[in-house]
Design a protein around this motif. Structure first.
Motif, PDB file in Angstrom:
ATOM      1  N   ILE A  16      -2.510  -4.828 -12.253  1.00  0.00           N
ATOM      2  CA  ILE A  16      -3.725  -4.520 -11.481  1.00  0.00           C
ATOM      3  C   ILE A  16      -3.364  -4.409  -9.998  1.00  0.00           C
ATOM      4  O   ILE A  16      -3.809  -3.495  -9.290  1.00  0.00           O
ATOM      5  CB  ILE A  16      -4.810  -5.596 -11.750  1.00  0.00           C
ATOM      6  N   LYS A  17      -2.497  -5.305  -9.538  1.00  0.00           N
ATOM      7  CA  LYS A  17      -2.070  -5.242  -8.120  1.00  0.00           C
ATOM      8  C   LYS A  17      -1.359  -3.922  -7.830  1.00  0.00           C
ATOM      9  O   LYS A  17      -1.548  -3.317  -6.780  1.00  0.00           O
ATOM     10  CB  LYS A  17      -1.120  -6.404  -7.796  1.00  0.00           C
ATOM     11  N   ILE A  18      -0.524  -3.481  -8.751  1.00  0.00           N
ATOM     12  CA  ILE A  18       0.215  -2.218  -8.544  1.00  0.00           C
ATOM     13  C   ILE A  18      -0.782  -1.062  -8.435  1.00  0.00           C
ATOM     14  O   ILE A  18      -0.678  -0.219  -7.532  1.00  0.00           O
ATOM     15  CB  ILE A  18       1.218  -1.966  -9.702  1.00  0.00           C
TER      16      ILE A  18
ATOM     17  N   GLY B 275       6.617  -4.338 -17.928  1.00  0.00           N
ATOM     18  CA  GLY B 275       7.380  -5.447 -17.358  1.00  0.00           C
ATOM     19  C   GLY B 275       6.521  -6.425 -16.568  1.00  0.00           C
ATOM     20  O   GLY B 275       7.051  -7.360 -15.965  1.00  0.00           O
ATOM     21  N   PHE B 276       5.203  -6.191 -16.557  1.00  0.00           N
ATOM     22  CA  PHE B 276       4.328  -7.071 -15.768  1.00  0.00           C
ATOM     23  C   PHE B 276       3.078  -7.461 -16.552  1.00  0.00           C
ATOM     24  O   PHE B 276       2.577  -6.680 -17.374  1.00  0.00           O
ATOM     25  CB  PHE B 276       3.882  -6.356 -14.479  1.00  0.00           C
ATOM     26  N   SER B 277       2.564  -8.671 -16.261  1.00  0.00           N
ATOM     27  CA  SER B 277       1.313  -9.113 -16.883  1.00  0.00           C
ATOM     28  C   SER B 277       0.143  -8.398 -16.199  1.00  0.00           C
ATOM     29  O   SER B 277       0.323  -7.725 -15.175  1.00  0.00           O
ATOM     30  CB  SER B 277       1.163 -10.627 -16.732  1.00  0.00           C
TER      31      SER B 277
ATOM     32  N   THR C 203      -4.280   2.818  -4.232  1.00  0.00           N
ATOM     33  CA  THR C 203      -5.539   3.476  -3.862  1.00  0.00           C
ATOM     34  C   THR C 203      -5.597   4.019  -2.426  1.00  0.00           C
ATOM     35  O   THR C 203      -6.208   5.061  -2.218  1.00  0.00           O
ATOM     36  CB  THR C 203      -6.769   2.575  -4.148  1.00  0.00           C
ATOM     37  N   PRO C 204      -4.966   3.370  -1.421  1.00  0.00           N
ATOM     38  CA  PRO C 204      -5.087   3.925  -0.068  1.00  0.00           C
ATOM     39  C   PRO C 204      -4.584   5.367   0.047  1.00  0.00           C
ATOM     40  O   PRO C 204      -5.030   6.113   0.920  1.00  0.00           O
ATOM     41  CB  PRO C 204      -4.209   2.987   0.785  1.00  0.00           C
TER      42      PRO C 204
ATOM     43  N   PRO D 174       0.809  -1.226   0.000  1.00  0.00           N
ATOM     44  CA  PRO D 174       0.000   0.000   0.000  1.00  0.00           C
ATOM     45  C   PRO D 174       0.843   1.278   0.000  1.00  0.00           C
ATOM     46  O   PRO D 174       1.805   1.401   0.764  1.00  0.00           O
ATOM     47  CB  PRO D 174      -0.811  -0.128   1.294  1.00  0.00           C
ATOM     48  N   GLN D 175       0.463   2.182  -0.862  1.00  0.00           N
ATOM     49  CA  GLN D 175       1.162   3.474  -0.965  1.00  0.00           C
ATOM     50  C   GLN D 175       0.780   4.349   0.230  1.00  0.00           C
ATOM     51  O   GLN D 175      -0.369   4.343   0.678  1.00  0.00           O
ATOM     52  CB  GLN D 175       0.738   4.171  -2.277  1.00  0.00           C
ATOM     53  N   THR D 176       1.746   5.101   0.736  1.00  0.00           N
ATOM     54  CA  THR D 176       1.458   5.961   1.893  1.00  0.00           C
ATOM     55  C   THR D 176       1.702   7.435   1.579  1.00  0.00           C
ATOM     56  O   THR D 176       1.266   8.299   2.331  1.00  0.00           O
ATOM     57  CB  THR D 176       2.350   5.569   3.101  1.00  0.00           C
ATOM     58  N   VAL D 177       2.381   7.719   0.487  1.00  0.00           N
ATOM     59  CA  VAL D 177       2.720   9.122   0.210  1.00  0.00           C
ATOM     60  C   VAL D 177       1.552   9.827  -0.488  1.00  0.00           C
ATOM     61  O   VAL D 177       1.013   9.336  -1.481  1.00  0.00           O
ATOM     62  CB  VAL D 177       3.987   9.220  -0.676  1.00  0.00           C
TER      63      VAL D 177
END
Ligand SMILES: C[S@@+](CC[C@H](N)C(=O)[O-])C[C@H]1O[C@@H](n2cnc3c(N)ncnc32)[C@H](O)[C@@H]1O
Length: 424
Positions: free
Chosen positions: A333-335, A326-328, A340-341, A310-313
């Motif tokens: 989607i996970k990134i 570089g990702f499927s 969102t937080p 989870p992002q905090t900034v």
């Protein structure tokens, strides 16, 4: 158009565009690129000189088509299939360090070269003579080898020779295993179910695996530098291709921002912006950490953050350059979900990445480059390049509160900008 007319049209186009390029260069007192050992390795055409820049791209496309047409489909296919021998001779040149062994001025006999690099003469001579069909070395007199501008690059341009080594040595076996991997793991988006895993008999994903071998990791890093220096991938397109100035006073989180060099470049030009450059802890060890230039230390910070957590900034913009390709889908989607937080209404997601053109809409050079990149993303990590619709779908699948805004390609850039807004 009849086949006869097509050949005439192409040769007219070639003659017109060569004239545009040569007129431009001679007016400026410049030379064209050349295979002569002391010639230019690149055309000195500034992308801002539109006419000459476009004429050269058109010249590449038309000469290629005329070449293929002159062969005809039947002979063309025969050649296409066995042109993997290009990789073989190039690999031999790289692996036996032939560019270092041939003198920069003058020449060396095959016999002397054979003793110098310790490769039997006949084997050596045939790979070199094959490489010569690709302008790598030439034979100024029978039995002697001399440099061309292309072979000299292998001697003097470390990132480019690393690119050659990486492609012909390290990725050759994986390339031969891609179809096998497609059969074994149909549709897999896992980065440890790839041709690399089959080729090298490992369960480890590409990035972790390559870090285990210091030489390979170094070669990969240098090769990526050579790729970043390729036409259309310059950081200036990232700096000038997005309206950074319209953000006013804002904080940008540069996610997977490596050692911050992209943020430094944007910060230089846009003094109201602050940057938090996030990357993995592994990128923040003393041997890899870059220094923030003194005059940017109050506006650019290098920090540690795993973008799957989870992002905090709290920021106005979350920026991703060369990350998503570089990702499927599953991991992209996970990134996006992990962001969102921290998101406030109106926050922007700005992606600077490859995007596949609609078939036939880009010129030959760009289309070939992006299609090749797409395949290489599959080879190494089971990832992909995306079309514009795929980007919109990605945001939708991650969270309905993302609103896809637009995707565009700055002129002359091969990388696109993709922009979305958080409406939650
Ligand atoms: C292809 S590089 C792009 C670097 C930079 N954005 C650029 O444009 O040159 C990918 C970057 O993502 C970083 N990265 C990979 N996995 C990450 C993760 N889970 N969290 C944060 N950064 C990550 C890598 O360390 C690397 O610096």
């Amino acid at each position: 158009m009849s086949s006869l007319k097509r050949i005439t049209a192409l040769s007219d186009e070639i003659s017109k565009n060569s004239k545009t390029v040569t007129d431009y260069l001679s007016e400026k007192g410049l030379e064209a690129a050349s295979f002569d050992v002391d010639g230019l390795a690149e055309f000195p055409i500034n992308p801002s000189d539109e006419e000459a820049f476009k004429a050269r791209l058109a010249l590449i496309a038309a000469t290629r088509e005329l070449h293929d047409l002159s062969l005809g489909p039947k002979e063309g296919l025969r050649y296409l299939a066995w042109d993997s021998a290009n990789q073989l001779s190039l690999q031999a040149v790289y692996e036996f360090k032939l560019a270092e062994a041939v003198p920069l001025s003058g020449s060396i006999s095959y016999q002397d070269l054979s003793e110098k690099v310790n490769v039997p003469m006949l084997n050596l001579r045939r790979v070199i003579r094959h490489a010569m069909t690709n302008h790598i070395f030439h034979e100024p007199e029978k039995g002697f080898v001399a440099h061309t501008r292309t072979s000299r690059l292998l001697l003097e341009d470390l990132p480019l020779s690393s690119w050659v080594g990486f492609m012909t040595n390290d990725l050759w076996l994986p390339i031969a295993n891609v179809v096998k991997a497609m059969k074994k793991w149909p549709g897999s988006g896992e980065s440890n179910e790839t041709s690399v895993n089959l080729a090298y008999g490992t369960d480890t994903n590409w990035f972790d695996w390559l870090q285990e071998d210091k030489d390979l990791a170094k070669r990969y890093g240098l090769a990526m530098q050579a790729h970043g220096g390729g036409e259309g991938f310059a950081i200036s397109h990232t700096v000038n291709g997005y309206p950074w100035g319209e953000l006013g006073e804002a904080t940008v989180v540069d996610m997977g921002g490596s050692q911050g060099y992209v943020s430094f470049a944007i910060a230089e030009q846009f003094p109201k912006l602050n940057f938090i450059v996030q990357d993995t802890a592994g990128m923040r060890v003393s041997s890899t950490i870059a220094k923030v230039p003194e005059h940017l230390t109050d506006r650019v910070q290098l920090t540690t953050h795993d973008f799957f957590t989870p992002q905090t900034v709290d920021a106005q913009v979350y920026f991703f350059r060369w990350i998503f390709h570089g990702f499927s889908e599953k991991y992209c989607i996970k990134i996006l979900q992990a962001l969102t937080p921290a998101l406030k209404t109106g926050a922007k997601i700005v992606i600077n990445d490859g995007t596949l053109p609609e078939p036939g809409t880009a010129g030959y050079v760009e289309e070939k480059s992006m299609r090749t990149m797409d395949l290489f993303m599959q080879i190494t990590v089971n990832a992909r390049e995306r079309e514009v619709d795929d980007w919109a779908e990605l945001f939708k699948q991650a969270d309905e509160r993302y609103k896809f805004l637009k995707a565009w390609k700055p002129e002359k850039s091969r990388m696109w900008f993709i922009e979305a807004e958080w409406t939650g």
